[in-house]
Design an enzyme around this catalytic site. Structure first.
Site, PDB file in Angstrom:
ATOM      1  N   ILE A  53       2.835  -8.465 -12.004  1.00 41.73           N
ATOM      2  CA  ILE A  53       3.238  -8.204 -10.619  1.00 41.73           C
ATOM      3  C   ILE A  53       4.485  -7.320 -10.646  1.00 41.73           C
ATOM      4  O   ILE A  53       5.598  -7.796 -10.825  1.00 41.73           O
ATOM      5  CB  ILE A  53       3.489  -9.522  -9.848  1.00 41.73           C
ATOM      6  CG1 ILE A  53       2.256 -10.409  -9.889  1.00 41.73           C
ATOM      7  CG2 ILE A  53       3.893  -9.225  -8.399  1.00 41.73           C
ATOM      8  CD1 ILE A  53       0.998  -9.805  -9.290  1.00 41.73           C
ATOM      9  N   HIS A  54       4.271  -6.028 -10.495  1.00 38.88           N
ATOM     10  CA  HIS A  54       5.356  -5.053 -10.468  1.00 38.88           C
ATOM     11  C   HIS A  54       5.609  -4.668  -9.003  1.00 38.88           C
ATOM     12  O   HIS A  54       5.150  -5.359  -8.089  1.00 38.88           O
ATOM     13  CB  HIS A  54       5.027  -3.844 -11.354  1.00 38.88           C
ATOM     14  CG  HIS A  54       3.710  -3.212 -11.047  1.00 38.88           C
ATOM     15  ND1 HIS A  54       3.562  -2.228 -10.095  1.00 38.88           N
ATOM     16  CD2 HIS A  54       2.464  -3.448 -11.558  1.00 38.88           C
ATOM     17  CE1 HIS A  54       2.283  -1.869 -10.041  1.00 38.88           C
ATOM     18  NE2 HIS A  54       1.594  -2.595 -10.908  1.00 38.88           N
TER      19      HIS A  54
END
Length: 88
Positions: free
Chosen positions: A14-15
């Site tokens: 999850i960037h």
């Protein structure tokens, strides 16, 4: 209050992009409080930087907690986002 556990499927975890998509979806439901439990951290899912601070990598198990109006619908929407890798 409803909860569900999901697994991060994104190769990059999850960037910023998926965190922004998630935060935008949560902000669109102001009457439902959304909290994530991941890697020993409990965070509110309204700010991308807070979401990213949980360091959710591929394979990380995340518990989604929704409390408030339309909580089941909100939970289903967010779980589907995780399942679909936020469109990546």
């Amino acid at each position: 209050m409803v909860t569900k556990k999901v697994t991060v499927v994104n190769e990059q975890g999850i960037h910023m992009r998926p965190a922004g998509i998630l935060a935008k979806a949560v902000k669109a439901q102001p009457d439902c409080e959304v909290t994530l439990n991941a890697n020993g951290k409990t965070i509110k899912a309204k700010a991308p930087m807070q979401i990213m601070s949980a360091c959710m990598k591929k394979g990380c198990e995340v518990e989604i907690i929704c409390d408030g109006a339309d909580e089941q619908a909100v939970l289903n929407e967010i779980a589907e986002m995780f399942d679909n890798g936020f469109g990546e």
